[in-house]
Scaffold this motif. Sequence first.
Motif, PDB file in Angstrom:
ATOM      1  N   LYS A  30     -23.021  37.587  -4.694  1.00  0.00           N
ATOM      2  CA  LYS A  30     -22.492  37.915  -6.023  1.00  0.00           C
ATOM      3  C   LYS A  30     -20.967  37.887  -6.044  1.00  0.00           C
ATOM      4  CE  LYS A  30     -22.563  41.219  -9.804  1.00  0.00           C
ATOM      5  NZ  LYS A  30     -22.499  40.195 -10.850  1.00  0.00           N
ATOM      6  N   ASN A  34     -18.795  35.546  -8.548  1.00  0.00           N
ATOM      7  CA  ASN A  34     -17.784  36.036  -9.484  1.00  0.00           C
ATOM      8  C   ASN A  34     -16.398  35.470  -9.166  1.00  0.00           C
ATOM      9  OD1 ASN A  34     -19.769  37.454 -10.681  1.00  0.00           O
ATOM     10  ND2 ASN A  34     -18.930  39.490 -10.308  1.00  0.00           N
ATOM     11  N   TYR A  37     -16.126  32.077 -10.355  1.00  0.00           N
ATOM     12  CA  TYR A  37     -16.132  32.076 -11.818  1.00  0.00           C
ATOM     13  C   TYR A  37     -14.767  32.489 -12.383  1.00  0.00           C
ATOM     14  CZ  TYR A  37     -17.285  32.691 -16.646  1.00  0.00           C
ATOM     15  OH  TYR A  37     -17.269  32.570 -18.006  1.00  0.00           O
ATOM     16  N   TYR A  38     -14.177  33.534 -11.811  1.00  0.00           N
ATOM     17  CA  TYR A  38     -12.854  33.973 -12.308  1.00  0.00           C
ATOM     18  C   TYR A  38     -11.817  32.881 -12.135  1.00  0.00           C
ATOM     19  CZ  TYR A  38     -14.969  38.609 -11.879  1.00  0.00           C
ATOM     20  OH  TYR A  38     -15.793  39.671 -11.951  1.00  0.00           O
ATOM     21  N   LEU A  92     -15.593  36.750 -20.460  1.00  0.00           N
ATOM     22  CA  LEU A  92     -16.063  37.989 -19.851  1.00  0.00           C
ATOM     23  C   LEU A  92     -16.930  38.743 -20.833  1.00  0.00           C
ATOM     24  CD1 LEU A  92     -12.695  38.885 -18.202  1.00  0.00           C
ATOM     25  CD2 LEU A  92     -14.730  38.070 -17.051  1.00  0.00           C
ATOM     26  N   PHE A 134      -6.880  40.207 -10.115  1.00  0.00           N
ATOM     27  CA  PHE A 134      -6.997  41.361 -11.020  1.00  0.00           C
ATOM     28  C   PHE A 134      -8.458  41.656 -11.350  1.00  0.00           C
ATOM     29  CE2 PHE A 134      -6.908  43.239 -15.327  1.00  0.00           C
ATOM     30  CZ  PHE A 134      -6.114  44.348 -15.065  1.00  0.00           C
ATOM     31  N   ASN A 137     -10.569  43.111  -8.569  1.00  0.00           N
ATOM     32  CA  ASN A 137     -10.263  44.523  -8.382  1.00  0.00           C
ATOM     33  C   ASN A 137     -10.880  45.372  -9.490  1.00  0.00           C
ATOM     34  OD1 ASN A 137      -7.969  46.821  -9.190  1.00  0.00           O
ATOM     35  ND2 ASN A 137      -8.525  46.734  -7.012  1.00  0.00           N
ATOM     36  N   ARG A 138     -10.712  44.958 -10.745  1.00  0.00           N
ATOM     37  CA  ARG A 138     -11.176  45.788 -11.861  1.00  0.00           C
ATOM     38  C   ARG A 138     -12.683  45.711 -12.065  1.00  0.00           C
ATOM     39  NH1 ARG A 138      -8.320  49.171 -11.128  1.00  0.00           N
ATOM     40  NH2 ARG A 138      -9.306  50.248 -12.848  1.00  0.00           N
ATOM     41  N   ILE A 139     -13.264  44.492 -12.076  1.00  0.00           N
ATOM     42  CA  ILE A 139     -14.681  44.341 -12.387  1.00  0.00           C
ATOM     43  C   ILE A 139     -15.553  44.567 -11.157  1.00  0.00           C
ATOM     44  CG2 ILE A 139     -16.479  42.747 -13.176  1.00  0.00           C
ATOM     45  CD1 ILE A 139     -14.461  41.502 -15.022  1.00  0.00           C
ATOM     46  N   TYR A 144      -7.903  45.897  -2.176  1.00  0.00           N
ATOM     47  CA  TYR A 144      -6.902  44.861  -1.943  1.00  0.00           C
ATOM     48  C   TYR A 144      -7.161  44.125  -0.623  1.00  0.00           C
ATOM     49  CZ  TYR A 144      -4.273  47.288  -5.651  1.00  0.00           C
ATOM     50  OH  TYR A 144      -3.892  47.860  -6.819  1.00  0.00           O
ATOM     51  N   GLU A 159      -0.945  42.727  -3.599  1.00  0.00           N
ATOM     52  CA  GLU A 159      -0.270  43.756  -4.393  1.00  0.00           C
ATOM     53  C   GLU A 159       0.727  43.123  -5.373  1.00  0.00           C
ATOM     54  OE1 GLU A 159      -0.442  47.606  -1.416  1.00  0.00           O
ATOM     55  OE2 GLU A 159       1.427  46.462  -1.542  1.00  0.00           O
ATOM     56  N   LYS A 160       1.411  42.102  -4.882  1.00  0.00           N
ATOM     57  CA  LYS A 160       2.370  41.397  -5.733  1.00  0.00           C
ATOM     58  C   LYS A 160       1.656  40.782  -6.947  1.00  0.00           C
ATOM     59  CE  LYS A 160       6.472  39.938  -6.342  1.00  0.00           C
ATOM     60  NZ  LYS A 160       7.561  40.899  -6.227  1.00  0.00           N
ATOM     61  N   ILE A 162      -1.228  41.692  -8.280  1.00  0.00           N
ATOM     62  CA  ILE A 162      -1.694  42.737  -9.182  1.00  0.00           C
ATOM     63  C   ILE A 162      -0.528  43.222 -10.053  1.00  0.00           C
ATOM     64  CG2 ILE A 162      -2.489  45.153  -9.272  1.00  0.00           C
ATOM     65  CD1 ILE A 162      -4.831  43.671  -8.452  1.00  0.00           C
ATOM     66  N   HIS A 163       0.594  43.442  -9.382  1.00  0.00           N
ATOM     67  CA  HIS A 163       1.790  43.926 -10.078  1.00  0.00           C
ATOM     68  C   HIS A 163       2.205  42.943 -11.187  1.00  0.00           C
ATOM     69  CE1 HIS A 163       5.613  46.146 -10.382  1.00  0.00           C
ATOM     70  NE2 HIS A 163       6.169  44.957 -10.580  1.00  0.00           N
ATOM     71  N   LEU A 166      -0.405  42.800 -14.098  1.00  0.00           N
ATOM     72  CA  LEU A 166      -0.277  43.928 -15.030  1.00  0.00           C
ATOM     73  C   LEU A 166       0.959  43.764 -15.911  1.00  0.00           C
ATOM     74  CD1 LEU A 166      -1.357  47.067 -12.991  1.00  0.00           C
ATOM     75  CD2 LEU A 166      -2.192  46.399 -15.246  1.00  0.00           C
TER      76      LEU A 166
ATOM     77  N   ASN B   4       6.252  46.541  -6.099  1.00  0.00           N
ATOM     78  CA  ASN B   4       4.880  46.389  -6.611  1.00  0.00           C
ATOM     79  C   ASN B   4       4.289  47.726  -7.052  1.00  0.00           C
ATOM     80  OD1 ASN B   4       5.067  43.686  -5.921  1.00  0.00           O
ATOM     81  ND2 ASN B   4       4.164  44.045  -3.899  1.00  0.00           N
ATOM     82  N   LEU B   6       3.230  48.821  -9.728  1.00  0.00           N
ATOM     83  CA  LEU B   6       2.054  48.800 -10.607  1.00  0.00           C
ATOM     84  C   LEU B   6       0.771  48.722  -9.780  1.00  0.00           C
ATOM     85  CD1 LEU B   6       3.356  46.433 -13.417  1.00  0.00           C
ATOM     86  CD2 LEU B   6       3.022  48.910 -13.549  1.00  0.00           C
ATOM     87  N   ALA B   7       0.819  47.902  -8.712  1.00  0.00           N
ATOM     88  CA  ALA B   7      -0.341  47.803  -7.816  1.00  0.00           C
ATOM     89  C   ALA B   7      -0.582  49.123  -7.112  1.00  0.00           C
ATOM     90  CB  ALA B   7      -0.122  46.685  -6.799  1.00  0.00           C
ATOM     91  N   ALA B  42     -17.125  43.082 -17.917  1.00  0.00           N
ATOM     92  CA  ALA B  42     -18.123  42.758 -16.903  1.00  0.00           C
ATOM     93  C   ALA B  42     -18.059  41.280 -16.601  1.00  0.00           C
ATOM     94  CB  ALA B  42     -19.512  43.136 -17.392  1.00  0.00           C
ATOM     95  N   PHE B  46     -25.183  37.157 -12.744  1.00  0.00           N
ATOM     96  CA  PHE B  46     -25.525  36.359 -11.575  1.00  0.00           C
ATOM     97  C   PHE B  46     -27.015  36.509 -11.309  1.00  0.00           C
ATOM     98  CE2 PHE B  46     -25.682  36.221  -6.760  1.00  0.00           C
ATOM     99  CZ  PHE B  46     -25.682  34.834  -6.710  1.00  0.00           C
TER     100      PHE B  46
END
Lengths: 176, 303
Positions: A30, A34, A37-38, A92, A134, A137-139, A144, A159-160, A162-163, A166, B4, B6-7, B42, B46
């Motif tokens: 899975k 994903n 797909y992303y 999404l 992103f 991490n979120r879905i 990381y 991290e870079k 993600i920063h 955002l 970073n 925000l991360a 979401a 799958f």
Amino acid sequence: MVKIQALKIGDKNHVCEEEVYAALFDTHSKTIFNYIYYKFGNEEKAYDVVQEAFIKLWENCSKVSPDKAKSYVYTVSNNLYLNVIKAEKVRLKHRQEALNLEYETPEFVMEQREFKDKLEKALQNLPENQRTTFLLNRIDGKKYVEIAELEGVSVKAIEKRIHLALKSLREQIDGI
Amino acid sequence: MQENYLAKWLNNELTEDELAIFKKSKEYETYRKIVEASDSLAGPDFDMANAQKRLDNKRQQKKGKVIALNPLKRYLRIAAAIALIFGASFFYYTNTLDETVTTQFAERANIILPDASKVLLNADSQVTYSEKSWNHKRNITLKGEAFFKVSKGERFTVTTDGGTVTVLGTQFNVENRKGFFEVSCYEGLVSVQFGQNEKKLPAGQALMVVDGQLRTFETIRRNKPSWLTGESNFKSIPLKFVLDEFQRIFNIEVSTKNLDLSQLFTGSFSNTDKELALQSISVPTGMKFKLKGNKVLFYAEEP
């Protein structure tokens, strides 16, 4: 039609063992699906990548130890369609909200919907690697470290991303 | 603010001070909303069962590897024609040939036959069968030891030097080593022919021919041969066969000194732990052993 596997005696915990192989598929298919797909927004290709990655694992099952299998399928998936697929729109779904919408004012619900639309559009505009990072991490709730492993880069690079993701999402949403 | 940030914030890694400053910034509210909204997103659905099925199909078909053609396109037509001729003749040739699967010392193989019957081949063994005519003639030739799980269907015959085993659909183990022939039936009914004799063997029974002598019928308590669970098991078997088996499993050369190889051995040894296996063989028989690299010497101490 005939399948022949060579096994080493004493290697009970071996990727060639049907159970070990099936468990690896259950755990990682899975995420790979994903992930692809992303990147490309194409479900058909995501299925293909899952299939090809695990076929490769099967063909090399005697050379890959179970603890290396995860990073093996990750690497294979990553290399498969690297420059081949043209990215499409990533669509999404919205998870069914647990909170009771009827207690919220119509204005609030509207505002939320609008915000989500803006967010989706902004996600669409992110560079592929920031979006993938992103969303994983979120879905998918990936740490990381794990995304770094998938992408084959350092945790710091993740991290870079993600920063920057955002930052760019906020700028787009706030209309800067 | 650290790099970073925000991360770091998303990962709850900001210090309290940093967090306080960040929360006061005018951008904070939008960031909070982004995270909140993205948490309700979401991914695509799958269909794992479907993916699994496709993978299994692919694995079934997969026999050769795909090699990318080279970009010299104008040669491709000629190459394709030649490949077709070679391919067709190779296909014809291999199709009429019998398939052979061989295992070396310390190796095993798992074979699935065209009708989904399964063969588990023990170390230093070989099976030969015709893939093409499999569907109307299920004949398989065995040297060494194998466990068979036969799908229901036509007569299934296993031919060995020591005798012939015939069944319709069942689970059984055949071991045929030099001077040693053993058949154990775990399910159904098998018919065993050796020399002029024929024996019917129901589930739970085994027969053994050692040096031309039909020796025992013993009941099997397990539901599959012990070597499949990582153990070799013996009941009143001459020591030389036990040592031969040890050599096959671990690929260690066995030699002996001052030993009566015809003494009977009852017991089992591990197929995974060499040291343990050596102990299991030597302790009950009262012999000593010396293990050096890939060789082991079993010997009896002078009285």
